[in-house]
Design a protein around this motif. Structure first.
Motif, short mmCIF file in Angstrom:
data_model
loop_
_atom_site.label_atom_id
_atom_site.label_comp_id
_atom_site.label_asym_id
_atom_site.label_seq_id
_atom_site.Cartn_x
_atom_site.Cartn_y
_atom_site.Cartn_z
N TYR A 33 0.84 -1.20 0.00
CA TYR A 33 0.00 0.00 0.00
C TYR A 33 0.88 1.25 0.00
O TYR A 33 1.96 1.26 0.55
N TYR A 35 0.33 5.29 1.20
CA TYR A 35 -0.52 6.27 1.85
C TYR A 35 0.16 7.63 1.81
O TYR A 35 1.38 7.74 1.87
N LEU A 45 -5.32 6.67 1.30
CA LEU A 45 -4.81 5.62 0.45
C LEU A 45 -4.65 6.11 -0.99
O LEU A 45 -5.59 6.61 -1.59
N TYR A 48 -3.00 0.56 -3.99
CA TYR A 48 -2.66 -0.67 -3.30
C TYR A 48 -2.61 -1.82 -4.30
O TYR A 48 -3.20 -1.75 -5.38
N GLN A 50 -2.49 -6.21 -4.44
CA GLN A 50 -2.66 -7.47 -3.72
C GLN A 50 -1.81 -8.59 -4.32
O GLN A 50 -1.64 -9.64 -3.70
N GLN A 56 -4.68 -1.39 -7.62
CA GLN A 56 -5.94 -0.67 -7.67
C GLN A 56 -5.74 0.76 -7.16
O GLN A 56 -4.92 1.00 -6.28
N ASP A 96 -2.20 -10.73 2.29
CA ASP A 96 -3.48 -10.39 1.70
C ASP A 96 -4.58 -10.63 2.72
O ASP A 96 -4.64 -11.69 3.34
N LEU A 97 -5.41 -9.63 2.93
CA LEU A 97 -6.36 -9.67 4.04
C LEU A 97 -7.31 -10.86 3.95
O LEU A 97 -7.67 -11.45 4.96
N SER A 98 -7.70 -11.23 2.75
CA SER A 98 -8.64 -12.34 2.65
C SER A 98 -7.97 -13.65 3.04
O SER A 98 -8.56 -14.49 3.70
N SER B 95 -10.76 -4.48 5.28
CA SER B 95 -11.79 -5.26 4.61
C SER B 95 -11.17 -6.53 4.06
O SER B 95 -9.95 -6.64 3.94
N THR B 96 -12.00 -7.47 3.69
CA THR B 96 -11.52 -8.70 3.09
C THR B 96 -12.15 -8.85 1.71
O THR B 96 -12.90 -8.00 1.28
N ALA B 99 -11.09 -6.94 -2.87
CA ALA B 99 -10.60 -5.55 -2.82
C ALA B 99 -10.18 -5.19 -1.42
O ALA B 99 -10.48 -4.13 -0.92
N SER B 100 -9.46 -6.08 -0.78
CA SER B 100 -9.09 -5.84 0.60
C SER B 100 -8.14 -4.66 0.72
O SER B 100 -7.22 -4.50 -0.07
N LYS B 101 -8.39 -3.83 1.71
CA LYS B 101 -7.54 -2.67 1.94
C LYS B 101 -7.77 -2.17 3.36
O LYS B 101 -8.72 -2.56 4.03
#
Lengths: 119, 114
Positions: A33, A35, A45, A48, A50, A56, A96-98, B95-96, B99-101
């Motif tokens: 990311y 910022y 932001l 970013y 992934q 994106q 990666d957050l997911s 967020s997950t 498009a997590s950011k």
């Protein structure tokens, strides 16, 4: 030691010039990311990413560009189209957050920042 | 869209007093919440995080935070503040999905008087 390295720490740019800020991480993180921080506005932001070769726009992408050719690197170019580039820029990375929901290790790690000043 | 509100721009407390920094978030699903601290001219350091489970989470430097879903809040607390806690504090929501950011609040600057 693992971490994120931003360079340079201070950067001066003449009006009308493009300038590139470096961000390198050796944490094997997928997500990175950029910022921008201005007094009283928190962190906004810019871009970013992934995964390699994909990124994106964030909330304030106009006047900026990025690339993600390698997992470890996510350079940010501040172009001449950015009308007010003087700010403190922070790079961050995370799992990666997911994917990180499985391990609960989704926090972002930050570099020490680059202060850009237009002269 | 996700968002974070930190209603207090600046807070001053005496050393040894208790502290509570407010954070409210907006997110459509179960949030991933974080508190970070920043010293002047430096990057951000993670204090604590919440993903699931116990709604009271413990962090570094004696900080804790409580997730309250009904109030969409994640307030940061410390029972006794030290002069070295003077810094800027940021709450963030993650967020997950595809498009997590991370989205940050505007920050709260903490001043500690001796």
């Amino acid at each position: 030691d693992g971490g994120i390295t931003q360079s340079p720490k201070y950067l001066f740019r003449k009006e009308g010039q493009n300038v590139t800020l470096s961000c390198e991480q050796n944490l094997n993180h997928d997500a990175m990311y950029w910022y921008r921080q201005d007094p009283g506005q928190g962190l906004r932001l810019i871009y970013y990413s992934q995964i390699v070769n994909d990124f994106q726009k964030g909330d304030i992408a106009e006047g900026y560009s990025v690339s993600r050719e390698k997992k470890e690197s996510f350079p940010l170019t501040v172009t001449s189209a950015q009308k007010n580039p003087t700010a403190f820029y922070l790079c961050a990375s995370s799992i990666d957050l997911s994917a990180g929901t499985l391990t609960g290790t989704t926090e972002a790690f930050f570099g020490q920042g680059t202060r850009l000043t237009v002269v | 869209a996700q968002s974070v509100t930190q209603p207090d721009i600046h807070i001053t407390v005496s050393e040894g007093a208790s502290l509570e920094l407010r954070c409210n978030y907006s997110y459509g699903a179960t949030p991933y919440l974080f508190w970070y601290v920043q010293s002047p001219g430096q990057g951000l350091q993670l204090l604590l995080k919440y993903f699931s489970g116990d709604t009271l989470v413990q962090g570094i430097k004696g900080f804790e935070a409580e997730f309250k879903r009904s109030q969409s809040s994640f307030n940061l607390r410390k029972p006794s503040v030290h002069w070295s806690d003077a810094a800027e504090y940021f709450c963030a929501v993650g967020s997950t999905g595809t498009a997590s950011k991370l989205t940050f609040g505007t920050g709260t600057r903490l001043q500690v008087t001796l």
